[in-house]
Write a protein that holds these residues in place. Structure first.
Motif, PDB file in Angstrom:
ATOM      1  N   UNK A   1       0.813  -1.224   0.000  1.00 14.80           N
ATOM      2  CA  UNK A   1       0.000   0.000   0.000  1.00 14.80           C
ATOM      3  C   UNK A   1       0.841   1.266   0.000  1.00 14.80           C
ATOM      4  N   UNK A   2       2.137   1.136   0.260  1.00 10.71           N
ATOM      5  CA  UNK A   2       3.008   2.318   0.264  1.00 10.71           C
ATOM      6  C   UNK A   2       4.238   2.059  -0.598  1.00 10.71           C
ATOM      7  N   UNK A   3       4.798   3.128  -1.117  1.00  6.02           N
ATOM      8  CA  UNK A   3       6.011   3.019  -1.924  1.00  6.02           C
ATOM      9  C   UNK A   3       7.167   2.496  -1.074  1.00  6.02           C
ATOM     10  N   UNK A   4       7.234   2.922   0.179  1.00  3.27           N
ATOM     11  CA  UNK A   4       8.303   2.459   1.078  1.00  3.27           C
ATOM     12  C   UNK A   4       8.192   0.957   1.325  1.00  3.27           C
ATOM     13  N   UNK A   5       6.955   0.479   1.523  1.00  7.50           N
ATOM     14  CA  UNK A   5       6.744  -0.954   1.729  1.00  7.50           C
ATOM     15  C   UNK A   5       7.143  -1.765   0.509  1.00  7.50           C
ATOM     16  N   UNK A   6       6.819  -1.258  -0.656  1.00  5.83           N
ATOM     17  CA  UNK A   6       7.218  -1.946  -1.882  1.00  5.83           C
ATOM     18  C   UNK A   6       8.731  -1.962  -2.048  1.00  5.83           C
ATOM     19  N   UNK A   7       9.373  -0.818  -1.816  1.00  8.03           N
ATOM     20  CA  UNK A   7      10.830  -0.746  -1.950  1.00  8.03           C
ATOM     21  C   UNK A   7      11.518  -1.728  -1.012  1.00  8.03           C
ATOM     22  N   UNK A   8      11.018  -1.789   0.217  1.00  6.72           N
ATOM     23  CA  UNK A   8      11.653  -2.640   1.233  1.00  6.72           C
ATOM     24  C   UNK A   8      11.477  -4.129   0.936  1.00  6.72           C
ATOM     25  N   UNK A   9      10.449  -4.480   0.206  1.00  6.88           N
ATOM     26  CA  UNK A   9      10.176  -5.903   0.010  1.00  6.88           C
ATOM     27  C   UNK A   9      10.264  -6.369  -1.440  1.00  6.88           C
ATOM     28  N   UNK A  10      10.758  -5.541  -2.316  1.00  7.82           N
ATOM     29  CA  UNK A  10      10.831  -5.894  -3.732  1.00  7.82           C
ATOM     30  C   UNK A  10      11.643  -7.175  -3.953  1.00  7.82           C
ATOM     31  N   UNK A  11      12.624  -7.429  -3.108  1.00  7.62           N
ATOM     32  CA  UNK A  11      13.452  -8.625  -3.263  1.00  7.62           C
ATOM     33  C   UNK A  11      12.666  -9.923  -3.035  1.00  7.62           C
ATOM     34  N   UNK A  12      11.488  -9.827  -2.418  1.00  8.63           N
ATOM     35  CA  UNK A  12      10.661 -11.002  -2.160  1.00  8.63           C
ATOM     36  C   UNK A  12       9.745 -11.363  -3.332  1.00  8.63           C
ATOM     37  N   UNK A  13       9.623 -10.471  -4.291  1.00  2.00           N
ATOM     38  CA  UNK A  13       8.735 -10.707  -5.416  1.00  2.00           C
ATOM     39  C   UNK A  13       9.357 -11.687  -6.401  1.00  2.00           C
TER      40      UNK A  13
ATOM     41  N   UNK B   1       4.073   7.708 -25.452  1.00  2.00           N
ATOM     42  CA  UNK B   1       5.178   8.493 -24.891  1.00  2.00           C
ATOM     43  C   UNK B   1       4.839   8.958 -23.479  1.00  2.00           C
ATOM     44  N   UNK B   2       3.605   9.402 -23.279  1.00  2.00           N
ATOM     45  CA  UNK B   2       3.176   9.836 -21.945  1.00  2.00           C
ATOM     46  C   UNK B   2       3.336   8.703 -20.930  1.00  2.00           C
ATOM     47  N   UNK B   3       2.817   7.517 -21.273  1.00  2.00           N
ATOM     48  CA  UNK B   3       2.920   6.385 -20.347  1.00  2.00           C
ATOM     49  C   UNK B   3       4.357   5.888 -20.223  1.00  2.00           C
ATOM     50  N   UNK B   4       5.143   5.974 -21.283  1.00  2.00           N
ATOM     51  CA  UNK B   4       6.560   5.604 -21.217  1.00  2.00           C
ATOM     52  C   UNK B   4       7.295   6.484 -20.213  1.00  2.00           C
ATOM     53  N   UNK B   5       7.040   7.775 -20.246  1.00  2.00           N
ATOM     54  CA  UNK B   5       7.670   8.687 -19.277  1.00  2.00           C
ATOM     55  C   UNK B   5       7.292   8.277 -17.861  1.00  2.00           C
ATOM     56  N   UNK B   6       6.027   7.929 -17.656  1.00  2.00           N
ATOM     57  CA  UNK B   6       5.595   7.446 -16.344  1.00  2.00           C
ATOM     58  C   UNK B   6       6.284   6.151 -15.958  1.00  2.00           C
ATOM     59  N   UNK B   7       6.472   5.259 -16.919  1.00  2.00           N
ATOM     60  CA  UNK B   7       7.153   3.993 -16.646  1.00  2.00           C
ATOM     61  C   UNK B   7       8.609   4.176 -16.289  1.00  2.00           C
TER      62      UNK B   7
ATOM     63  N   UNK C   1      10.464   3.427 -12.675  1.00  2.00           N
ATOM     64  CA  UNK C   1      11.676   2.617 -12.550  1.00  2.00           C
ATOM     65  C   UNK C   1      12.667   3.259 -11.580  1.00  2.00           C
ATOM     66  N   UNK C   2      12.752   4.587 -11.623  1.00  2.00           N
ATOM     67  CA  UNK C   2      13.656   5.286 -10.704  1.00  2.00           C
ATOM     68  C   UNK C   2      13.114   5.309  -9.282  1.00  2.00           C
ATOM     69  N   UNK C   3      11.797   5.387  -9.142  1.00  2.00           N
ATOM     70  CA  UNK C   3      11.198   5.458  -7.801  1.00  2.00           C
ATOM     71  C   UNK C   3      11.105   4.095  -7.136  1.00  2.00           C
ATOM     72  N   UNK C   4      10.884   3.053  -7.945  1.00  2.00           N
ATOM     73  CA  UNK C   4      10.653   1.719  -7.416  1.00  2.00           C
ATOM     74  C   UNK C   4      11.540   0.733  -8.156  1.00  2.00           C
ATOM     75  N   UNK C   5      12.663   0.376  -7.559  1.00  2.00           N
ATOM     76  CA  UNK C   5      13.585  -0.522  -8.261  1.00  2.00           C
ATOM     77  C   UNK C   5      12.932  -1.876  -8.538  1.00  2.00           C
ATOM     78  N   UNK C   6      13.110  -2.337  -9.753  1.00  2.00           N
ATOM     79  CA  UNK C   6      12.579  -3.636 -10.139  1.00  2.00           C
ATOM     80  C   UNK C   6      13.704  -4.424 -10.804  1.00  2.00           C
TER      81      UNK C   6
END
Length: 140
Positions: free
Chosen positions: A42-54, A94-100, A104-109
């Motif tokens: 539910x939060x960006x911080x929670x996603x960042x902290x647990x991305x390695x579990x995905x 292009x609009x959605x690409x910029x968002x993507x 990527x910078x906000x949420x490492x994948x």
């Protein structure tokens, strides 16, 4: 209506509807493919902290959200636009690409997902949506 104004409104409608499709898929993704146990999505911080579990299956719904949101947005834009219909559909891509890229910078994948998402979910889907919009042209 002035063709330029209608094209601008077509792009605005495509962005709005494409964003709604994107968010609808993202919001329902946890019910289709549940996140790993004890992960706060539910939060960006929670996603960042647990991305390695995905695992790879957890990236299916985000990819579909990005691809289908872009596809539907471009389709709507191409159906509404009067002139430059492929070009207006590509503006959606292009609009959605910029968002993507920003996401990527906000949420490492994982690198594989970033490459797949950036190369496959935006510009190709916008082009396809534009072509579909031209083929199924119905005036709104």
């Amino acid at each position: 209506m002035n063709p330029t104004l209608r094209n601008i409104l077509a792009v605005a409608a495509g962005i709005l509807i494409g964003s709604m499709v994107n968010m609808g898929i993202i919001m329902s993704s946890g019910f289709i493919i549940p996140p790993p146990t004890d992960v706060d999505v539910t939060t960006m911080e929670g996603l960042k902290a647990s991305m390695h579990l995905f695992t790879p299956k957890h990236f299916i719904m985000p990819f579909l959200a990005h691809a289908l949101g872009t596809l539907v947005g471009a389709l709507v834009t191409a159906k509404i636009a009067v002139t430059y219909r492929i070009e207006t559909a590509l503006i959606i891509g292009i609009f959605f690409l910029i968002g993507g890229v920003a996401n990527t910078y906000m949420l490492p994948s994982p690198t594989w997902f970033t490459i797949l998402d950036i190369l496959g979910a935006y510009i190709p889907m916008a082009w396809l949506g534009g072509r579909m919009g031209i083929k199924t042209r119905g005036n709104f």
